[in-house]
Design a protein around this motif. Structure first.
Motif, PDB file in Angstrom:
ATOM      1  N   PHE A   1       5.855  11.789 -38.897  1.00 36.90           N
ATOM      2  CA  PHE A   1       4.701  11.324 -37.850  1.00 36.90           C
ATOM      3  C   PHE A   1       3.239  11.243 -38.592  1.00 36.90           C
ATOM      4  CE2 PHE A   1       0.990  12.311 -35.047  1.00 36.90           C
ATOM      5  CZ  PHE A   1       1.320  11.411 -34.040  1.00 36.90           C
ATOM      6  N   TRP A   2       3.119  12.003 -39.605  1.00 37.29           N
ATOM      7  CA  TRP A   2       1.877  12.017 -40.272  1.00 37.29           C
ATOM      8  C   TRP A   2       1.990  10.930 -41.272  1.00 37.29           C
ATOM      9  CZ3 TRP A   2       0.987  11.985 -45.676  1.00 37.29           C
ATOM     10  CH2 TRP A   2      -0.216  12.009 -46.072  1.00 37.29           C
ATOM     11  N   LEU A   3       3.036  10.825 -42.044  1.00 36.21           N
ATOM     12  CA  LEU A   3       3.283   9.426 -42.651  1.00 36.21           C
ATOM     13  C   LEU A   3       3.192   8.117 -42.178  1.00 36.21           C
ATOM     14  CD1 LEU A   3       4.138   7.911 -45.586  1.00 36.21           C
ATOM     15  CD2 LEU A   3       6.545   8.283 -44.894  1.00 36.21           C
ATOM     16  N   GLY A   4       3.621   8.120 -40.628  1.00 35.07           N
ATOM     17  CA  GLY A   4       3.675   6.757 -39.926  1.00 35.07           C
ATOM     18  C   GLY A   4       2.001   6.686 -39.636  1.00 35.07           C
ATOM     19  N   ALA A   5       1.453   7.652 -39.164  1.00 36.02           N
ATOM     20  CA  ALA A   5      -0.116   7.313 -38.849  1.00 36.02           C
ATOM     21  C   ALA A   5      -0.548   6.743 -40.155  1.00 36.02           C
ATOM     22  CB  ALA A   5      -0.413   8.525 -38.201  1.00 36.02           C
TER      23      ALA A   5
ATOM     24  N   LEU B   1      -9.701  12.274 -42.175  1.00 35.03           N
ATOM     25  CA  LEU B   1      -9.169  13.288 -41.075  1.00 35.03           C
ATOM     26  C   LEU B   1      -7.326  13.395 -41.247  1.00 35.03           C
ATOM     27  CD1 LEU B   1     -11.132  12.269 -37.853  1.00 35.03           C
ATOM     28  CD2 LEU B   1     -11.300  14.361 -39.274  1.00 35.03           C
ATOM     29  N   LEU B   2      -6.885  12.224 -41.412  1.00 40.96           N
ATOM     30  CA  LEU B   2      -5.381  12.299 -41.759  1.00 40.96           C
ATOM     31  C   LEU B   2      -5.042  13.279 -43.076  1.00 40.96           C
ATOM     32  CD1 LEU B   2      -3.972   8.690 -40.812  1.00 40.96           C
ATOM     33  CD2 LEU B   2      -3.399  10.944 -39.858  1.00 40.96           C
ATOM     34  N   TRP B   3      -5.718  12.896 -44.265  1.00 41.35           N
ATOM     35  CA  TRP B   3      -5.588  13.672 -45.367  1.00 41.35           C
ATOM     36  C   TRP B   3      -6.006  14.892 -45.206  1.00 41.35           C
ATOM     37  CZ3 TRP B   3      -2.553  12.614 -49.010  1.00 41.35           C
ATOM     38  CH2 TRP B   3      -2.215  11.341 -49.449  1.00 41.35           C
ATOM     39  N   GLY B   4      -6.970  15.495 -44.243  1.00 39.33           N
ATOM     40  CA  GLY B   4      -7.597  16.560 -43.910  1.00 39.33           C
ATOM     41  C   GLY B   4      -6.332  17.602 -43.392  1.00 39.33           C
ATOM     42  N   SER B   5      -5.617  16.851 -42.355  1.00 34.41           N
ATOM     43  CA  SER B   5      -4.603  17.355 -41.568  1.00 34.41           C
ATOM     44  C   SER B   5      -3.199  17.811 -42.458  1.00 34.41           C
ATOM     45  CB  SER B   5      -4.237  16.415 -40.367  1.00 34.41           C
ATOM     46  OG  SER B   5      -3.447  15.046 -40.922  1.00 34.41           O
ATOM     47  N   PHE B   6      -3.074  16.967 -43.513  1.00 26.53           N
ATOM     48  CA  PHE B   6      -1.960  17.393 -44.357  1.00 26.53           C
ATOM     49  C   PHE B   6      -2.017  18.975 -44.958  1.00 26.53           C
ATOM     50  CE2 PHE B   6       0.833  17.291 -47.989  1.00 26.53           C
ATOM     51  CZ  PHE B   6       2.073  16.647 -47.406  1.00 26.53           C
TER      52      PHE B   6
ATOM     53  N   TYR C   1     -14.885  12.168 -47.702  1.00 27.39           N
ATOM     54  CA  TYR C   1     -14.971  13.477 -48.412  1.00 27.39           C
ATOM     55  C   TYR C   1     -14.925  14.771 -47.501  1.00 27.39           C
ATOM     56  CZ  TYR C   1     -17.820  16.953 -50.860  1.00 27.39           C
ATOM     57  OH  TYR C   1     -18.235  17.998 -51.368  1.00 27.39           O
ATOM     58  N   LEU C   2     -15.502  14.756 -46.371  1.00 29.16           N
ATOM     59  CA  LEU C   2     -15.706  15.882 -45.764  1.00 29.16           C
ATOM     60  C   LEU C   2     -14.674  16.451 -44.904  1.00 29.16           C
ATOM     61  CD1 LEU C   2     -19.511  15.416 -44.211  1.00 29.16           C
ATOM     62  CD2 LEU C   2     -18.770  17.036 -46.030  1.00 29.16           C
ATOM     63  N   PRO C   3     -13.676  15.565 -44.176  1.00 35.56           N
ATOM     64  CA  PRO C   3     -12.681  16.353 -43.779  1.00 35.56           C
ATOM     65  C   PRO C   3     -11.647  16.961 -44.542  1.00 35.56           C
ATOM     66  CG  PRO C   3     -13.294  14.037 -42.560  1.00 35.56           C
ATOM     67  CD  PRO C   3     -14.023  14.190 -43.846  1.00 35.56           C
ATOM     68  N   PRO C   4     -10.966  16.594 -45.728  1.00 37.82           N
ATOM     69  CA  PRO C   4     -10.253  17.081 -46.347  1.00 37.82           C
ATOM     70  C   PRO C   4     -10.861  18.314 -47.133  1.00 37.82           C
ATOM     71  CG  PRO C   4     -10.275  14.685 -46.959  1.00 37.82           C
ATOM     72  CD  PRO C   4     -11.349  15.073 -46.220  1.00 37.82           C
ATOM     73  N   VAL C   5     -12.012  18.244 -47.586  1.00 38.78           N
ATOM     74  CA  VAL C   5     -12.710  19.684 -48.115  1.00 38.78           C
ATOM     75  C   VAL C   5     -12.899  20.694 -47.126  1.00 38.78           C
ATOM     76  CG1 VAL C   5     -14.619  20.423 -48.928  1.00 38.78           C
ATOM     77  CG2 VAL C   5     -13.895  18.299 -49.785  1.00 38.78           C
ATOM     78  N   SER C   6     -13.017  20.313 -45.781  1.00 37.45           N
ATOM     79  CA  SER C   6     -13.562  21.154 -44.717  1.00 37.45           C
ATOM     80  C   SER C   6     -12.232  22.018 -44.481  1.00 37.45           C
ATOM     81  CB  SER C   6     -14.139  20.618 -43.643  1.00 37.45           C
ATOM     82  OG  SER C   6     -15.285  20.128 -43.834  1.00 37.45           O
ATOM     83  N   MET C   7     -11.088  20.962 -44.156  1.00 38.73           N
ATOM     84  CA  MET C   7      -9.680  21.516 -43.880  1.00 38.73           C
ATOM     85  C   MET C   7      -9.021  22.262 -45.010  1.00 38.73           C
ATOM     86  SD  MET C   7      -9.260  20.473 -40.535  1.00 38.73           S
ATOM     87  CE  MET C   7      -7.551  20.914 -40.363  1.00 38.73           C
ATOM     88  N   MET C   8      -9.209  22.024 -45.942  1.00 37.10           N
ATOM     89  CA  MET C   8      -8.556  22.654 -47.194  1.00 37.10           C
ATOM     90  C   MET C   8      -9.355  24.010 -47.168  1.00 37.10           C
ATOM     91  SD  MET C   8      -6.512  23.222 -49.524  1.00 37.10           S
ATOM     92  CE  MET C   8      -5.654  21.972 -49.731  1.00 37.10           C
TER      93      MET C   8
END
Length: 384
Positions: free
Chosen positions: A48-52, A94-99, A141-148
């Motif tokens: 699902f993540w890859l498809g999005a 956001l997608l990269w942050g969700s990974f 930049y902010l979503p991946p950093v925050s999520m990680m």
């Protein structure tokens, strides 16, 4: 940092120019991530993540490719494109942050290190591709950093808090570096556009000075300098075309006596009337009427043989006589008259236009010797 509209438009263009490469790299990175973590993460969520991610990346790739093929020219259209780009960049961030939500402390250490490496690479890639337009950099930049950082702090095992702190420090340093790069680029672009504006203004000033330097102050028609330049160009062109080139020399008969009797202001008005008449008879774009000096004028008539040059000269003499400017001191007629000398040649390589000017001058003085108020034609040794 506020920037001029030109700089903002250039930043938007740079953002889109770098877009296709980074989007293709994003697709490749996403595929690699799925392959690496396929044995560890839930397959359904991974797919699902890859498809999005693929759908969004292909959409962005199509948009940027269309932009680069036909970039908008109006600033409002460029700004609108930038807003679309930033929104899509935020979605990608956001997608990269969700990974990182797939992260599990039970994973082998090597897989956790790989994930951290991927995220540091993503941030570095955002620096290279989005720092020119800082809003886009922050959006990605902010979503991946925050999520990680959030995911790392949620882990209970030792070392994750330290990892979150180190990652935060790295992210802050990258943010400051991107901000500095953005400012330096903006300043560089501002300097470039300032220099271009100054160069354009200087070129315009030079053109105006050139026009002033080649225009007679009194009559407003070209002066001797402009005549020489025009004649030199036409001489070279006629050497190639082997067509006749004619020059007229025009002189006001008994102009000194006219000035003495009517005054210099009347004399100036007389010269202005002559200049206006000559300008009217310079009917083609290549014809040139110029003030040669004092009460002498000249005309350059490209692609004009002796017969047509004489016809034009007689028309000028006749039309000026029709004006009927009174000249009480003229011994020939009670109005101002003109004497005109004609020279026509077919220019040849190895000769100069000075011979043509001298021939026209000799013809003018022949007209004056023979009684004035007439047209005299030179016999040029250069040929016709």
């Amino acid at each position: 940092m506020p920037v001029s509209p030109e700089v903002q438009c250039e930043q938007i263009r740079l953002l889109h120019q770098q877009g296709p490469v980074i989007q293709l790299l994003g697709i490749v990175t996403a595929l690699v991530c799925v392959l690496i973590y396929w044995p560890l993460a839930p397959h359904t969520q991974l797919m699902f993540w890859l498809g999005a991610h693929m759908a969004l990346s292909l959409l962005r790739l199509a948009r940027t490719a269309r932009f680069n093929r036909q970039p908008p020219s109006h600033p409002d259209d460029l700004t609108r494109s930038a807003r679309h780009y930033v929104r899509e960049t935020l979605a990608s961030g956001l997608l990269w942050g969700s990974f990182c939500l797939f992260l599990d402390s039970a994973w082998p250490t090597s897989y956790q290190v790989i994930l951290i490496t991927i995220y540091t690479g993503i941030i570095a890639g955002a620096f290279n591709s989005h720092a020119s337009y800082f809003t886009a950099f922050a959006a990605f930049y902010l979503p991946p950093v925050s999520m990680m950082v959030f995911t790392a702090l949620q882990q209970k095992q030792p070392g994750y808090s330290e990892m979150a702190v180190l990652f935060t420090v790295y992210a802050i340093l990258m943010y400051l570096s991107a901000l500095r790069f953005h400012k330096q680029l903006a300043e560089s672009l501002e300097t470039r556009y300032d220099n271009e504006r100054l160069a354009a203004e200087l070129a315009d000033s030079n053109r105006q000075l050139q026009q002033l330097a080649e225009k007679d102050d009194l009559t407003g028609i070209p002066n001797r300098r402009s005549l020489d330049r025009c004649l030199e160009q036409e001489w070279k062109r006629h050497c190639r075309s082997r067509q006749p080139l004619s020059v007229l020399f025009i002189d006001v008969d008994y102009f000194k006596q006219y000035n003495d009797h009517y005054g210099h202001q009347a004399g100036d008005q007389c010269l202005i009337r002559i200049a206006q008449l000559l300008h009217q008879h310079a009917k083609r774009a290549t014809d040139l009427a110029a003030r040669f000096g004092g009460e002498e004028f000249a005309m350059v008539l490209p692609d004009t043989d002796a017969r047509n040059a004489r016809r034009i000269a007689e028309e000028i003499r006749h039309d000026f006589a029709e004006l009927g400017l009174p000249h009480a001191e003229s011994p020939i007629l009670p109005h101002v008259t003109l004497s005109i000398g004609i020279a026509t040649v077919i220019p040849e390589h190895g000769q100069t236009c000075e011979h043509l000017l001298l021939a026209a001058d000799e013809a003018l003085y022949a007209a004056k010797r023979n009684g004035r108020n007439q047209v005299s034609e030179a016999t040029c040794s250069l040929g016709r």
